[in-house]
Design a protein around this motif. Structure first.
Motif, PDB file in Angstrom:
ATOM      1  N   SER A  87       0.867  -1.185   0.000  1.00  0.00           N
ATOM      2  CA  SER A  87       0.000   0.000   0.000  1.00  0.00           C
ATOM      3  C   SER A  87       0.896   1.224   0.000  1.00  0.00           C
ATOM      4  CB  SER A  87      -0.889   0.011   1.241  1.00  0.00           C
ATOM      5  OG  SER A  87      -1.620  -1.177   1.315  1.00  0.00           O
TER       6      SER A  87
ATOM      7  N   LEU B 233       1.434   6.815   4.239  1.00  0.00           N
ATOM      8  CA  LEU B 233       1.180   6.534   5.644  1.00  0.00           C
ATOM      9  C   LEU B 233      -0.301   6.396   5.944  1.00  0.00           C
ATOM     10  CD1 LEU B 233       2.439   6.295   8.479  1.00  0.00           C
ATOM     11  CD2 LEU B 233       2.088   8.766   8.717  1.00  0.00           C
ATOM     12  N   THR B 234      -1.113   7.246   5.307  1.00  0.00           N
ATOM     13  CA  THR B 234      -2.542   7.224   5.618  1.00  0.00           C
ATOM     14  C   THR B 234      -3.216   5.945   5.130  1.00  0.00           C
ATOM     15  OG1 THR B 234      -2.941   8.470   3.619  1.00  0.00           O
ATOM     16  CG2 THR B 234      -2.811   9.733   5.694  1.00  0.00           C
ATOM     17  N   SER B 235      -2.558   5.221   4.272  1.00  0.00           N
ATOM     18  CA  SER B 235      -3.161   3.951   3.815  1.00  0.00           C
ATOM     19  C   SER B 235      -2.909   2.828   4.837  1.00  0.00           C
ATOM     20  CB  SER B 235      -2.576   3.536   2.459  1.00  0.00           C
ATOM     21  OG  SER B 235      -1.251   3.055   2.614  1.00  0.00           O
ATOM     22  N   THR B 236      -2.107   3.118   5.873  1.00  0.00           N
ATOM     23  CA  THR B 236      -1.706   2.063   6.810  1.00  0.00           C
ATOM     24  C   THR B 236      -2.887   1.386   7.503  1.00  0.00           C
ATOM     25  OG1 THR B 236       0.345   3.281   7.153  1.00  0.00           O
ATOM     26  CG2 THR B 236      -0.135   1.522   8.708  1.00  0.00           C
TER      27      THR B 236
ATOM     28  N   ALA C  87      -4.664  -0.803   5.158  1.00  0.00           N
ATOM     29  CA  ALA C  87      -3.836  -1.965   4.779  1.00  0.00           C
ATOM     30  C   ALA C  87      -3.869  -3.017   5.889  1.00  0.00           C
ATOM     31  CB  ALA C  87      -2.409  -1.518   4.510  1.00  0.00           C
ATOM     32  N   PHE C  88      -3.868  -2.510   7.130  1.00  0.00           N
ATOM     33  CA  PHE C  88      -3.916  -3.456   8.249  1.00  0.00           C
ATOM     34  C   PHE C  88      -5.267  -4.159   8.302  1.00  0.00           C
ATOM     35  CE2 PHE C  88      -4.481  -4.502  12.786  1.00  0.00           C
ATOM     36  CZ  PHE C  88      -3.448  -5.417  12.884  1.00  0.00           C
TER      37      PHE C  88
ATOM     38  N   VAL D 211       3.660  -1.106   3.773  1.00  0.00           N
ATOM     39  CA  VAL D 211       3.265   0.238   3.361  1.00  0.00           C
ATOM     40  C   VAL D 211       4.509   0.923   2.831  1.00  0.00           C
ATOM     41  CG1 VAL D 211       2.354   2.459   4.116  1.00  0.00           C
ATOM     42  CG2 VAL D 211       1.414   0.332   5.068  1.00  0.00           C
TER      43      VAL D 211
ATOM     44  N   LEU E  93       6.332   4.254   2.000  1.00  0.00           N
ATOM     45  CA  LEU E  93       6.186   5.668   2.350  1.00  0.00           C
ATOM     46  C   LEU E  93       6.919   6.524   1.326  1.00  0.00           C
ATOM     47  CD1 LEU E  93       6.691   5.418   6.214  1.00  0.00           C
ATOM     48  CD2 LEU E  93       4.565   5.307   4.920  1.00  0.00           C
TER      49      LEU E  93
END
Ligand SMILES: NC(=O)c1ccc[n+]([C@@H]2O[C@H](COP(=O)([O-])OP(=O)(O)OC[C@H]3O[C@@H](n4cnc5c(N)ncnc54)[C@H](OP(=O)(O)O)[C@@H]3O)[C@@H](O)[C@H]2O)c1
Length: 326
Positions: free
Chosen positions: A300, A303-306, A309-310, A324, A326
């Motif tokens: 992914s 950072l905001t997709s973390t 993704a989790f 992820v 970055l």
């Protein structure tokens, strides 16, 4: 010959009406055969599984004689090794007389009562001996727990572990059994699994947790004991009597196939093994570099997709190592 046959497949705990007395013709003595008048028949929990067709592929039909071990005296022999009056052990089934070929008979030692050939010196005793030697490997001062503590398997396990210097705690049903376990079989303590305070009492009897568990029952008792294992504990999965009378397997892991496969279950915690990281790299790095070992990544971006993704990882939507970038 009188024998006990299966009249009806038991539902739940067997009832006497599930069985029927059979009157069978006395078989002729073939060449090399031996006729035995049975003196003791062996009753074993595995027979419940045989009757419902769930014991390692063995099954019986309605009307069949119930199988099982027996001990008896030779009353007629056409084999030079066996004389009238000799004590023998064999797989005879539940009958009062059996005719068997000589190679199916085991001679009994004269120094102990004949019935021991079906218990402590027979199949259950062998089960205990192998389980202690190969699996439990008790050491002095370790705590070993044994369920079905008074049976021929559990009672033998306990005494072998005591002789190896271990502390041995039994688990059995009821106060009388628990008292006998301590007084007769030498358990250091015995806990009643039917008691409301079972878990607390087990903890109290095993203040330094449990180094070895010989499980004869499965179910809740196994579950509770597993919660109190020490580092590097050994568990012998021997029997699941808690489920033998049930039509449906209770919820939880299916351990019957584990026993049937003689499988080994071993806990693994990577934190114990970081000293082996260099060895692992020596072995794998060249293979990965040459893509002889391949790998998948699920990347992914940002950072905001973390969090998302989790969430995908925990839902099982990732394909390969979740990362992820970055
Ligand atoms: N893996 C193998 O090769 C092998 C070989 C032999 C035997 N086994 C197994 O070892 C175990 C012990 O065998 P054993 O010959 O020594 O017989 P045993 O201990 O005399 O078996 C009967 C005892 O099981 C206990 N038990 C626990 N939970 C039970 C339940 N839900 N329903 C009925 N009984 C229950 C009862 O005592 P408490 O209530 O006091 O516990 C009962 O007295 C059995 O599971 C047997 O199948 C396995």
């Amino acid at each position: 010959v009188r024998a006990i046959g299966l009249q009806r497949f038991p539902a739940g705990i067997p009832e006497t009406d599930d069985f029927v007395l059979l009157d069978l013709p006395s078989p002729p003595l073939n060449a090399g055969g031996v006729r035995i008048a049975l003196k003791f028949l062996s009753l074993d929990p595995y027979l419940r599984g045989v009757i419902s067709g769930r014991h390692l592929g063995h099954a019986i039909a309605l009307g069949d004689v119930i199988p099982g071990g027996g001990v008896g005296v030779v009353v007629e022999s056409d084999h030079a090794d066996w004389r009238v009056g000799d004590w023998v052990q064999a797989e005879t089934g539940w009958r009062d007389e059996a005719v068997l070929p000589a190679d199916r008979l085991r001679r009994l030692p004269a120094s102990v009562p004949p019935s021991t050939a079906l218990g402590v010196l027979g199949m259950p005793g062998l089960t205990a001996f192998v389980g202690v030697q190969d699996i439990l490997r008790p050491a002095p001062a370790q705590t070993i727990v044994v369920s079905a503590a008074l049976g021929p398997v559990g009672g033998t396990v306990a005494q072998l572990c005591k002789r190896a210097g271990a502390r041995v705690v039994g688990i059995a049903g009821g106060a009388t059994k628990c008292r006998l376990a301590v007084e007769r079989l030498g358990y250091d303590a015995c806990i009643d699994y039917r008691d409301d305070h079972f878990v607390a009492e087990l903890q109290r009897a095993c203040p330094e947790r449990i180094d070895g568990y010989f499980d004869n029952v499965g179910g809740r008792v196994l579950d509770v004991v597993l919660g109190h294992l020490n580092l590097h504990a050994r568990v012998a999965l021997c029997g699941l009597i808690d489920q033998y009378n049930r039509a449906e397997r209770p919820p939880g892991p299916n351990l019957g196939p584990v026993i049937a496969a003689r499988a080994t279950l071993t806990g693994l915690v990577v934190y114990d093994h970081f000293d082996r990281l260099p060895h692992m790299l020596d072995a794998l790095l060249p293979l990965v570099a040459e893509r002889q070992i391949d790998y998948l990544e699920d990347i992914s971006h940002g950072l905001t997709s973390t969090p998302q993704a989790f969430v995908r990882l925990m839902r099982g939507d990732n394909i390969g190592k979740a990362l992820v970038a970055l």
